[in-house]
Design a protein around this motif. Structure first.
Motif, PDB file in Angstrom:
ATOM      1  N   ILE A  72       0.873  -1.183   0.000  1.00  0.00           N
ATOM      2  CA  ILE A  72       0.000   0.000   0.000  1.00  0.00           C
ATOM      3  C   ILE A  72       0.906   1.228   0.000  1.00  0.00           C
ATOM      4  O   ILE A  72       1.230   1.791   1.056  1.00  0.00           O
ATOM      5  CB  ILE A  72      -0.928   0.029   1.228  1.00  0.00           C
ATOM      6  CG1 ILE A  72      -1.577  -1.341   1.466  1.00  0.00           C
ATOM      7  CG2 ILE A  72      -2.011   1.089   1.052  1.00  0.00           C
ATOM      8  CD1 ILE A  72      -2.434  -1.405   2.716  1.00  0.00           C
ATOM      9  N   PRO A  73       1.346   1.674  -1.166  1.00  0.00           N
ATOM     10  CA  PRO A  73       2.317   2.775  -1.243  1.00  0.00           C
ATOM     11  C   PRO A  73       1.888   4.049  -0.535  1.00  0.00           C
ATOM     12  O   PRO A  73       2.732   4.742   0.064  1.00  0.00           O
ATOM     13  CB  PRO A  73       2.441   3.009  -2.760  1.00  0.00           C
ATOM     14  CG  PRO A  73       2.071   1.695  -3.366  1.00  0.00           C
ATOM     15  CD  PRO A  73       0.986   1.154  -2.489  1.00  0.00           C
ATOM     16  N   ALA A  74       0.613   4.384  -0.568  1.00  0.00           N
ATOM     17  CA  ALA A  74       0.140   5.646   0.008  1.00  0.00           C
ATOM     18  C   ALA A  74       0.443   5.769   1.497  1.00  0.00           C
ATOM     19  O   ALA A  74       0.590   6.884   2.019  1.00  0.00           O
ATOM     20  CB  ALA A  74      -1.364   5.801  -0.224  1.00  0.00           C
ATOM     21  N   ILE A  75       0.544   4.643   2.199  1.00  0.00           N
ATOM     22  CA  ILE A  75       0.827   4.708   3.640  1.00  0.00           C
ATOM     23  C   ILE A  75       2.086   3.918   4.010  1.00  0.00           C
ATOM     24  O   ILE A  75       2.325   3.618   5.180  1.00  0.00           O
ATOM     25  CB  ILE A  75      -0.376   4.203   4.468  1.00  0.00           C
ATOM     26  CG1 ILE A  75      -0.763   2.777   4.072  1.00  0.00           C
ATOM     27  CG2 ILE A  75      -1.555   5.154   4.333  1.00  0.00           C
ATOM     28  CD1 ILE A  75      -1.846   2.167   4.968  1.00  0.00           C
ATOM     29  N   GLY A  76       2.884   3.590   3.014  1.00  0.00           N
ATOM     30  CA  GLY A  76       4.161   2.948   3.279  1.00  0.00           C
ATOM     31  C   GLY A  76       4.079   1.533   3.817  1.00  0.00           C
ATOM     32  O   GLY A  76       4.973   1.094   4.551  1.00  0.00           O
ATOM     33  N   VAL A 110       1.660  -2.925  11.681  1.00  0.00           N
ATOM     34  CA  VAL A 110       1.527  -2.903  10.224  1.00  0.00           C
ATOM     35  C   VAL A 110       0.415  -1.990   9.709  1.00  0.00           C
ATOM     36  O   VAL A 110       0.581  -1.323   8.690  1.00  0.00           O
ATOM     37  CB  VAL A 110       1.341  -4.342   9.683  1.00  0.00           C
ATOM     38  CG1 VAL A 110       0.045  -4.969  10.202  1.00  0.00           C
ATOM     39  CG2 VAL A 110       1.372  -4.373   8.166  1.00  0.00           C
ATOM     40  N   PHE A 111      -0.734  -1.904  10.403  1.00  0.00           N
ATOM     41  CA  PHE A 111      -1.843  -1.072   9.930  1.00  0.00           C
ATOM     42  C   PHE A 111      -1.998   0.207  10.734  1.00  0.00           C
ATOM     43  O   PHE A 111      -3.085   0.781  10.827  1.00  0.00           O
ATOM     44  CB  PHE A 111      -3.150  -1.871   9.952  1.00  0.00           C
ATOM     45  CG  PHE A 111      -3.329  -2.791   8.758  1.00  0.00           C
ATOM     46  CD1 PHE A 111      -2.437  -2.763   7.695  1.00  0.00           C
ATOM     47  CD2 PHE A 111      -4.396  -3.668   8.691  1.00  0.00           C
ATOM     48  CE1 PHE A 111      -2.594  -3.599   6.592  1.00  0.00           C
ATOM     49  CE2 PHE A 111      -4.572  -4.506   7.587  1.00  0.00           C
ATOM     50  CZ  PHE A 111      -3.674  -4.471   6.542  1.00  0.00           C
ATOM     51  N   PHE A 112      -0.905   0.707  11.288  1.00  0.00           N
ATOM     52  CA  PHE A 112      -0.949   1.926  12.095  1.00  0.00           C
ATOM     53  C   PHE A 112      -1.507   3.116  11.310  1.00  0.00           C
ATOM     54  O   PHE A 112      -2.224   3.958  11.846  1.00  0.00           O
ATOM     55  CB  PHE A 112       0.454   2.257  12.603  1.00  0.00           C
ATOM     56  CG  PHE A 112       0.503   3.447  13.526  1.00  0.00           C
ATOM     57  CD1 PHE A 112      -0.005   3.366  14.805  1.00  0.00           C
ATOM     58  CD2 PHE A 112       1.055   4.649  13.101  1.00  0.00           C
ATOM     59  CE1 PHE A 112       0.023   4.464  15.659  1.00  0.00           C
ATOM     60  CE2 PHE A 112       1.098   5.753  13.946  1.00  0.00           C
ATOM     61  CZ  PHE A 112       0.578   5.658  15.225  1.00  0.00           C
ATOM     62  N   ARG A 113      -1.190   3.204  10.012  1.00  0.00           N
ATOM     63  CA  ARG A 113      -1.628   4.350   9.205  1.00  0.00           C
ATOM     64  C   ARG A 113      -2.820   4.019   8.303  1.00  0.00           C
ATOM     65  O   ARG A 113      -3.144   4.792   7.396  1.00  0.00           O
ATOM     66  CB  ARG A 113      -0.453   4.843   8.350  1.00  0.00           C
ATOM     67  CG  ARG A 113       0.739   5.357   9.143  1.00  0.00           C
ATOM     68  CD  ARG A 113       1.858   5.814   8.206  1.00  0.00           C
ATOM     69  NE  ARG A 113       1.401   6.860   7.319  1.00  0.00           N
ATOM     70  CZ  ARG A 113       2.052   7.237   6.193  1.00  0.00           C
ATOM     71  NH1 ARG A 113       3.175   6.608   5.852  1.00  0.00           N
ATOM     72  NH2 ARG A 113       1.573   8.196   5.430  1.00  0.00           N
ATOM     73  N   LEU A 114      -3.487   2.919   8.571  1.00  0.00           N
ATOM     74  CA  LEU A 114      -4.577   2.508   7.683  1.00  0.00           C
ATOM     75  C   LEU A 114      -5.640   3.587   7.538  1.00  0.00           C
ATOM     76  O   LEU A 114      -6.179   3.807   6.453  1.00  0.00           O
ATOM     77  CB  LEU A 114      -5.219   1.223   8.214  1.00  0.00           C
ATOM     78  CG  LEU A 114      -6.132   0.484   7.223  1.00  0.00           C
ATOM     79  CD1 LEU A 114      -5.315  -0.099   6.064  1.00  0.00           C
ATOM     80  CD2 LEU A 114      -6.897  -0.633   7.937  1.00  0.00           C
ATOM     81  N   ARG A 115      -5.949   4.308   8.618  1.00  0.00           N
ATOM     82  CA  ARG A 115      -6.993   5.334   8.585  1.00  0.00           C
ATOM     83  C   ARG A 115      -6.656   6.496   7.653  1.00  0.00           C
ATOM     84  O   ARG A 115      -7.528   7.302   7.323  1.00  0.00           O
ATOM     85  CB  ARG A 115      -7.255   5.857  10.000  1.00  0.00           C
ATOM     86  CG  ARG A 115      -6.112   6.682  10.588  1.00  0.00           C
ATOM     87  CD  ARG A 115      -6.441   7.108  12.008  1.00  0.00           C
ATOM     88  NE  ARG A 115      -5.425   7.994  12.567  1.00  0.00           N
ATOM     89  CZ  ARG A 115      -4.334   7.576  13.171  1.00  0.00           C
ATOM     90  NH1 ARG A 115      -4.093   6.279  13.261  1.00  0.00           N
ATOM     91  NH2 ARG A 115      -3.473   8.442  13.668  1.00  0.00           N
ATOM     92  N   GLU A 116      -5.384   6.602   7.232  1.00  0.00           N
ATOM     93  CA  GLU A 116      -4.986   7.709   6.364  1.00  0.00           C
ATOM     94  C   GLU A 116      -5.336   7.473   4.894  1.00  0.00           C
ATOM     95  O   GLU A 116      -5.238   8.396   4.079  1.00  0.00           O
ATOM     96  CB  GLU A 116      -3.482   7.948   6.485  1.00  0.00           C
ATOM     97  CG  GLU A 116      -3.034   8.361   7.881  1.00  0.00           C
ATOM     98  CD  GLU A 116      -1.523   8.518   7.971  1.00  0.00           C
ATOM     99  OE1 GLU A 116      -0.884   8.743   6.915  1.00  0.00           O
ATOM    100  OE2 GLU A 116      -0.978   8.397   9.081  1.00  0.00           O
TER     101      GLU A 116
END
Length: 220
Positions: free
Chosen positions: A79-83, A140-146
């Motif tokens: 998922i490139p948008a959130i690394g 791993v999904f720390f930035r999923l909400r972004e």
């Protein structure tokens, strides 16, 4: 995380709704920020319901569509948008019939529930991941909400093919009002759900109060 027990008509929804309990609130705009200042959860996910085998079978028996892939388990998620660039493990059910989860470590990979369709098949594939851990911090999904509508990501599969998906919605649901049918119900074409915990942190229960769910559809 402690998941509230939900009444679900369809066992696939059941499996996934409890998953939400471990991983999410009326629908809340994803733009609302979680309480990052609060400490991360101190316990592992619990009571994650497993999806209905009957519902999964229904999705897989659909009439073949022009834009779908043959069954093949996922082995990598990018998922490139959130690394996010992570291997994908396979998770099943615990002895009590609830959904298993990846290890509670910051370096744990995302986990695909093998009772759901493989990414690219008709119906919603389910991939879950931790948002953080008390010991190690962001997971791993720390930035999923972004993620936002229109973002794209890919899932590499065991047969070396790549399924590409486009985000159609990102939402936060309170665990006590999780819309199981919407999240886990059958879909007209290949789709994917990415799920983790989010919302404010309940210090008494040692878990987040909501689940973040990313809805995505296969890119033709």
């Amino acid at each position: 995380m402690r998941a509230p027990r939900l009444t679900i008509r369809d066992r696939r929804a059941a499996a996934f709704s409890v998953l939400l309990a471990v991983l999410g609130g009326s629908i809340t705009a994803i733009g609302l920020r979680t309480d990052d200042a609060l400490p991360p959860p101190v316990g592992a996910w619990e009571s994650v319901p497993a999806p209905s085998p009957a519902a999964t079978a229904t999705a897989k028996k659909r009439r073949p569509q022009q834009h779908q892939l043959r069954p093949s388990a996922p082995d990598r998620l990018d998922i490139p948008a959130i690394g996010v660039h992570t291997p994908v493990s396979t998770i099943g059910l615990r002895g009590d019939g609830t959904l298993d989860v990846p290890p509670l470590r910051s370096d744990a990979p995302a986990g695909w529930y093998r009772g759901s369709p493989t990414p690219g098949e008709p119906g919603p594939a389910i991939i879950v991941g931790h948002v953080d851990t008390a010991r190690d911090g962001p997971a791993v999904f720390f930035r999923l909400r972004e993620l936002t509508t229109g973002d794209t990501f890919s899932v590499r599969r065991a047969d070396r093919s790549v399924a590409r998906f486009r985000v159609t919605k990102v939402a936060s649901y309170p665990k006590k009002a999780f819309p199981s049918d919407e999240v886990y119900g059958d879909t007209s074409g290949p789709s994917l759900r990415l799920i983790t915990c989010g919302g404010s942190f309940d210090r008494d229960r040692g878990s987040y109060r909501s689940n973040i769910v990313v809805f995505a559809a296969l890119v033709p």
